[in-house]
Design a protein around this motif. Sequence first.
Motif, PDB file in Angstrom:
ATOM      1  N   ILE A  92       0.882  -1.062  -0.122  1.00 32.08           N
ATOM      2  CA  ILE A  92       0.210  -0.026   0.092  1.00 32.08           C
ATOM      3  C   ILE A  92       0.881   1.228  -0.037  1.00 32.08           C
ATOM      4  O   ILE A  92       1.739   1.352   0.689  1.00 32.08           O
ATOM      5  CB  ILE A  92      -1.008   0.130   1.285  1.00 32.08           C
ATOM      6  N   LEU A  93       0.621   2.038  -0.815  1.00 26.79           N
ATOM      7  CA  LEU A  93       1.329   3.377  -0.875  1.00 26.79           C
ATOM      8  C   LEU A  93       0.009   4.289  -0.418  1.00 26.79           C
ATOM      9  O   LEU A  93      -0.843   4.637  -1.241  1.00 26.79           O
ATOM     10  CB  LEU A  93       1.737   3.883  -2.217  1.00 26.79           C
ATOM     11  N   GLY A  94      -0.043   4.856   0.773  1.00 26.35           N
ATOM     12  CA  GLY A  94      -0.963   5.660   1.158  1.00 26.35           C
ATOM     13  C   GLY A  94      -0.691   6.798   1.890  1.00 26.35           C
ATOM     14  O   GLY A  94       0.527   7.081   2.102  1.00 26.35           O
ATOM     15  N   VAL A 145      -2.391   2.165  -4.538  1.00 25.45           N
ATOM     16  CA  VAL A 145      -2.233   3.692  -4.058  1.00 25.45           C
ATOM     17  C   VAL A 145      -3.562   4.031  -3.404  1.00 25.45           C
ATOM     18  O   VAL A 145      -4.421   4.272  -3.962  1.00 25.45           O
ATOM     19  CB  VAL A 145      -1.914   4.707  -5.453  1.00 25.45           C
ATOM     20  N   VAL A 146      -3.339   4.405  -2.504  1.00 20.24           N
ATOM     21  CA  VAL A 146      -4.856   4.777  -1.533  1.00 20.24           C
ATOM     22  C   VAL A 146      -4.811   6.281  -1.199  1.00 20.24           C
ATOM     23  O   VAL A 146      -3.999   6.647  -0.224  1.00 20.24           O
ATOM     24  CB  VAL A 146      -4.917   4.004  -0.247  1.00 20.24           C
ATOM     25  N   ILE A 197      -4.111  10.312  -7.335  1.00 17.93           N
ATOM     26  CA  ILE A 197      -3.959   8.813  -7.126  1.00 17.93           C
ATOM     27  C   ILE A 197      -3.387   8.134  -8.479  1.00 17.93           C
ATOM     28  O   ILE A 197      -2.581   7.583  -8.439  1.00 17.93           O
ATOM     29  CB  ILE A 197      -5.328   8.194  -6.558  1.00 17.93           C
ATOM     30  N   LEU A 198      -4.055   8.739  -9.621  1.00 19.82           N
ATOM     31  CA  LEU A 198      -3.897   8.114 -10.759  1.00 19.82           C
ATOM     32  C   LEU A 198      -2.519   8.572 -11.415  1.00 19.82           C
ATOM     33  O   LEU A 198      -1.709   7.783 -11.934  1.00 19.82           O
ATOM     34  CB  LEU A 198      -4.791   8.569 -11.820  1.00 19.82           C
ATOM     35  N   ILE A 221      -0.775  -2.921 -10.432  1.00 19.46           N
ATOM     36  CA  ILE A 221      -0.925  -1.494  -9.429  1.00 19.46           C
ATOM     37  C   ILE A 221      -2.065  -0.878  -9.945  1.00 19.46           C
ATOM     38  O   ILE A 221      -2.398  -0.742 -11.211  1.00 19.46           O
ATOM     39  CB  ILE A 221       0.264  -0.511 -10.163  1.00 19.46           C
ATOM     40  N   VAL A 222      -2.819  -0.679  -8.839  1.00 18.05           N
ATOM     41  CA  VAL A 222      -4.273   0.228  -8.885  1.00 18.05           C
ATOM     42  C   VAL A 222      -4.223   1.439  -8.025  1.00 18.05           C
ATOM     43  O   VAL A 222      -3.477   1.541  -7.140  1.00 18.05           O
ATOM     44  CB  VAL A 222      -5.247  -0.791  -8.563  1.00 18.05           C
TER      45      VAL A 222
END
Length: 237
Positions: A92-94, A145-146, A197-198, A221-222
Amino acid sequence: MSIQHPQINLSRRGLLKFGAGAIGTGVLTAGLGSNLLAAEKKPVEEDITPDKALQELLDGNERFAKRKRRNPDQSYSRLVEVAKGQKPFASILGCADSRVPSEIVFDQGLGDLFVCRIAGNIATTQQIGSLEFGSLVLGSKVIMVVGHERCGAVEAAIKGAPVPGRIGSLLEAIKPSVESSKGKSGDKLENACKANILAQVEKLKSSTVLSELIKAEKLKIVGGYYDLDTGEISLVS
Protein backbone atom coordinates in the motif's frame (compact mmCIF):
# COMPACT_ATOMS: atom_id res chain seq x y z
CA MET A 1 8.12 -22.71 -12.09
CA SER A 2 9.91 -20.16 -14.26
CA ILE A 3 7.86 -17.60 -16.16
CA GLN A 4 9.41 -16.68 -19.48
CA HIS A 5 9.12 -13.25 -21.05
CA PRO A 6 10.57 -12.30 -24.43
CA GLN A 7 13.23 -10.09 -22.88
CA ILE A 8 13.51 -11.18 -19.27
CA ASN A 9 13.53 -14.43 -17.34
CA LEU A 10 11.54 -13.84 -14.16
CA SER A 11 12.18 -17.14 -12.44
CA ARG A 12 12.88 -16.90 -8.72
CA ARG A 13 16.61 -16.93 -9.41
CA GLY A 14 16.17 -14.45 -12.25
CA LEU A 15 14.22 -12.11 -10.03
CA LEU A 16 16.94 -12.05 -7.43
CA LYS A 17 19.60 -11.40 -10.09
CA PHE A 18 17.48 -8.65 -11.56
CA GLY A 19 16.89 -7.21 -8.11
CA ALA A 20 20.58 -7.19 -7.36
CA GLY A 21 21.13 -4.96 -10.37
CA ALA A 22 18.07 -2.77 -9.90
CA ILE A 23 18.25 -2.18 -6.18
CA GLY A 24 21.97 -2.60 -5.59
CA THR A 25 24.08 -5.59 -4.74
CA GLY A 26 25.04 -4.14 -1.39
CA VAL A 27 21.42 -3.76 -0.28
CA LEU A 28 20.50 -7.34 -1.07
CA THR A 29 23.62 -8.87 0.44
CA ALA A 30 24.25 -6.61 3.43
CA GLY A 31 21.56 -6.77 6.05
CA LEU A 32 18.82 -8.39 3.95
CA GLY A 33 20.28 -11.78 3.13
CA SER A 34 19.21 -13.44 6.37
CA ASN A 35 15.73 -11.92 6.10
CA LEU A 36 15.28 -13.29 2.58
CA LEU A 37 16.26 -16.76 3.68
CA ALA A 38 13.81 -16.62 6.54
CA ALA A 39 11.03 -15.34 4.28
CA GLU A 40 11.57 -18.28 1.92
CA LYS A 41 10.78 -20.70 4.72
CA LYS A 42 7.45 -19.09 5.60
CA PRO A 43 4.50 -21.19 4.35
CA VAL A 44 2.44 -19.00 2.02
CA GLU A 45 0.02 -19.37 -0.85
CA GLU A 46 2.70 -19.35 -3.54
CA ASP A 47 0.23 -19.44 -6.43
CA ILE A 48 -1.72 -16.34 -5.41
CA THR A 49 -2.22 -14.11 -8.44
CA PRO A 50 -2.31 -10.32 -8.56
CA ASP A 51 -6.06 -10.51 -9.17
CA LYS A 52 -6.56 -12.73 -6.12
CA ALA A 53 -4.41 -10.41 -4.02
CA LEU A 54 -6.46 -7.40 -5.11
CA GLN A 55 -9.70 -9.23 -4.33
CA GLU A 56 -8.41 -10.08 -0.86
CA LEU A 57 -7.82 -6.37 -0.24
CA LEU A 58 -11.28 -5.44 -1.46
CA ASP A 59 -12.93 -8.22 0.52
CA GLY A 60 -11.14 -7.09 3.67
CA ASN A 61 -12.26 -3.51 3.14
CA GLU A 62 -15.83 -4.66 2.61
CA ARG A 63 -15.71 -6.47 5.96
CA PHE A 64 -14.37 -3.32 7.60
CA ALA A 65 -16.98 -1.04 6.06
CA LYS A 66 -19.80 -3.42 7.05
CA ARG A 67 -18.40 -3.77 10.58
CA LYS A 68 -17.71 -7.48 10.11
CA ARG A 69 -13.96 -7.48 10.67
CA ARG A 70 -12.32 -10.85 11.26
CA ASN A 71 -9.05 -9.35 12.58
CA PRO A 72 -6.99 -12.08 10.86
CA ASP A 73 -3.30 -12.77 11.48
CA GLN A 74 -3.18 -10.78 14.71
CA SER A 75 -2.45 -13.56 17.18
CA TYR A 76 0.72 -14.09 19.16
CA SER A 77 1.49 -17.18 17.09
CA ARG A 78 1.32 -15.01 13.97
CA LEU A 79 3.73 -12.55 15.58
CA VAL A 80 6.19 -15.38 16.22
CA GLU A 81 5.72 -16.69 12.68
CA VAL A 82 6.42 -13.43 10.87
CA ALA A 83 9.31 -12.55 13.17
CA LYS A 84 11.25 -15.15 11.16
CA GLY A 85 10.53 -13.48 7.83
CA GLN A 86 7.86 -11.64 5.90
CA LYS A 87 5.90 -12.47 2.77
CA PRO A 88 3.24 -9.74 2.35
CA PHE A 89 0.69 -10.43 -0.37
CA ALA A 90 0.00 -6.73 -1.05
CA SER A 91 1.65 -3.33 -0.79
CA ILE A 92 0.00 0.00 0.00
CA LEU A 93 1.20 3.49 -0.88
CA GLY A 94 -1.09 5.48 1.37
CA CYS A 95 -1.51 8.93 2.82
CA ALA A 96 -0.06 9.54 6.28
CA ASP A 97 -3.51 10.68 7.44
CA SER A 98 -4.18 9.16 10.87
CA ARG A 99 -7.69 8.14 9.86
CA VAL A 100 -6.59 5.68 7.18
CA PRO A 101 -4.51 2.89 8.84
CA SER A 102 -4.03 0.23 6.16
CA GLU A 103 -4.18 -2.95 8.25
CA ILE A 104 -7.43 -1.83 9.85
CA VAL A 105 -9.32 -0.55 6.80
CA PHE A 106 -8.32 -3.66 4.81
CA ASP A 107 -8.90 -6.01 7.77
CA GLN A 108 -5.44 -7.57 7.55
CA GLY A 109 -2.82 -8.51 10.11
CA LEU A 110 0.85 -8.88 10.91
CA GLY A 111 2.94 -9.61 7.84
CA ASP A 112 0.08 -9.26 5.35
CA LEU A 113 0.75 -5.77 4.01
CA PHE A 114 3.90 -3.89 3.02
CA VAL A 115 2.95 -0.28 3.74
CA CYS A 116 4.48 3.05 2.74
CA ARG A 117 2.74 6.17 4.04
CA ILE A 118 3.38 9.80 3.17
CA ALA A 119 1.22 12.94 3.15
CA GLY A 120 -0.61 13.10 -0.17
CA ASN A 121 0.27 9.45 -0.99
CA ILE A 122 2.95 10.63 -3.44
CA ALA A 123 5.47 8.31 -5.04
CA THR A 124 8.84 9.78 -4.13
CA THR A 125 12.08 8.13 -5.20
CA GLN A 126 12.40 6.52 -1.79
CA GLN A 127 8.79 5.31 -1.77
CA ILE A 128 9.23 3.77 -5.22
CA GLY A 129 12.41 2.03 -4.11
CA SER A 130 10.64 0.63 -1.07
CA LEU A 131 7.75 -0.67 -3.17
CA GLU A 132 10.19 -2.19 -5.67
CA PHE A 133 11.71 -4.09 -2.78
CA GLY A 134 8.29 -5.14 -1.50
CA SER A 135 7.31 -6.56 -4.88
CA LEU A 136 10.59 -7.87 -6.29
CA VAL A 137 12.10 -9.34 -3.14
CA LEU A 138 9.25 -9.93 -0.72
CA GLY A 139 6.79 -11.06 -3.37
CA SER A 140 3.89 -8.62 -2.98
CA LYS A 141 1.43 -9.23 -5.83
CA VAL A 142 -0.49 -5.96 -5.88
CA ILE A 143 0.29 -2.33 -5.08
CA MET A 144 -2.64 -0.06 -4.28
CA VAL A 145 -2.15 3.70 -4.14
CA VAL A 146 -4.70 4.81 -1.55
CA GLY A 147 -5.83 8.42 -1.50
CA HIS A 148 -8.78 9.62 0.49
CA GLU A 149 -11.70 11.98 0.75
CA ARG A 150 -10.92 15.54 1.87
CA CYS A 151 -7.14 15.06 1.76
CA GLY A 152 -5.50 18.01 3.50
CA ALA A 153 -2.33 17.84 1.40
CA VAL A 154 -4.29 18.00 -1.85
CA GLU A 155 -6.47 20.81 -0.51
CA ALA A 156 -3.36 22.79 0.43
CA ALA A 157 -1.95 22.26 -3.06
CA ILE A 158 -5.21 23.64 -4.52
CA LYS A 159 -5.09 26.74 -2.30
CA GLY A 160 -1.44 27.35 -3.14
CA ALA A 161 -0.75 29.39 0.01
CA PRO A 162 2.84 29.65 1.29
CA VAL A 163 3.77 26.94 3.79
CA PRO A 164 6.72 26.63 6.20
CA GLY A 165 9.59 24.17 6.19
CA ARG A 166 9.60 21.31 3.73
CA ILE A 167 5.83 20.96 3.54
CA GLY A 168 6.04 22.75 0.23
CA SER A 169 7.92 19.85 -1.34
CA LEU A 170 4.85 17.67 -0.84
CA LEU A 171 2.54 20.24 -2.37
CA GLU A 172 4.78 20.71 -5.40
CA ALA A 173 4.50 17.00 -6.12
CA ILE A 174 0.69 17.23 -6.02
CA LYS A 175 0.26 20.43 -8.05
CA PRO A 176 0.43 18.74 -11.50
CA SER A 177 -2.58 16.63 -10.53
CA VAL A 178 -4.44 19.73 -9.38
CA GLU A 179 -3.80 21.33 -12.76
CA SER A 180 -4.86 18.24 -14.71
CA SER A 181 -8.15 18.03 -12.83
CA LYS A 182 -9.19 21.63 -13.46
CA GLY A 183 -12.34 22.11 -15.50
CA LYS A 184 -13.85 18.73 -14.64
CA SER A 185 -17.41 18.60 -13.38
CA GLY A 186 -18.09 17.67 -9.78
CA ASP A 187 -16.28 18.40 -6.53
CA LYS A 188 -12.95 20.13 -7.16
CA LEU A 189 -11.16 18.57 -4.20
CA GLU A 190 -12.39 15.05 -4.93
CA ASN A 191 -11.38 15.40 -8.58
CA ALA A 192 -7.89 16.53 -7.60
CA CYS A 193 -7.53 13.72 -5.04
CA LYS A 194 -8.43 11.10 -7.65
CA ALA A 195 -6.21 12.70 -10.28
CA ASN A 196 -3.34 12.58 -7.78
CA ILE A 197 -3.98 8.88 -7.12
CA LEU A 198 -3.83 8.09 -10.83
CA ALA A 199 -0.70 10.21 -11.28
CA GLN A 200 1.11 8.23 -8.59
CA VAL A 201 -0.06 4.94 -10.12
CA GLU A 202 1.48 5.97 -13.45
CA LYS A 203 4.67 7.06 -11.71
CA LEU A 204 5.00 3.63 -10.12
CA LYS A 205 4.33 1.93 -13.45
CA SER A 206 7.24 3.87 -14.96
CA SER A 207 9.62 2.01 -12.64
CA THR A 208 11.72 -0.48 -14.62
CA VAL A 209 11.53 -3.03 -11.81
CA LEU A 210 7.76 -2.78 -11.37
CA SER A 211 6.97 -2.59 -15.08
CA GLU A 212 8.85 -5.84 -15.73
CA LEU A 213 6.90 -7.57 -12.98
CA ILE A 214 3.66 -6.28 -14.51
CA LYS A 215 4.67 -7.60 -17.94
CA ALA A 216 5.33 -11.00 -16.39
CA GLU A 217 1.86 -10.93 -14.77
CA LYS A 218 3.45 -11.06 -11.31
CA LEU A 219 2.16 -7.65 -10.22
CA LYS A 220 -0.81 -5.32 -10.55
CA ILE A 221 -0.80 -1.62 -9.63
CA VAL A 222 -4.14 0.09 -8.96
CA GLY A 223 -5.56 3.20 -7.34
CA GLY A 224 -8.06 3.31 -4.50
CA TYR A 225 -10.13 6.17 -3.03
CA TYR A 226 -11.08 5.94 0.65
CA ASP A 227 -14.33 7.46 1.85
CA LEU A 228 -13.73 8.87 5.34
CA ASP A 229 -17.46 8.81 6.13
CA THR A 230 -18.23 5.20 5.18
CA GLY A 231 -14.85 3.45 5.36
CA GLU A 232 -15.30 2.16 1.81
CA ILE A 233 -12.53 2.04 -0.78
CA SER A 234 -13.46 2.33 -4.44
CA LEU A 235 -11.09 1.63 -7.31
CA VAL A 236 -10.00 4.67 -9.33
CA SER A 237 -9.42 4.42 -13.06
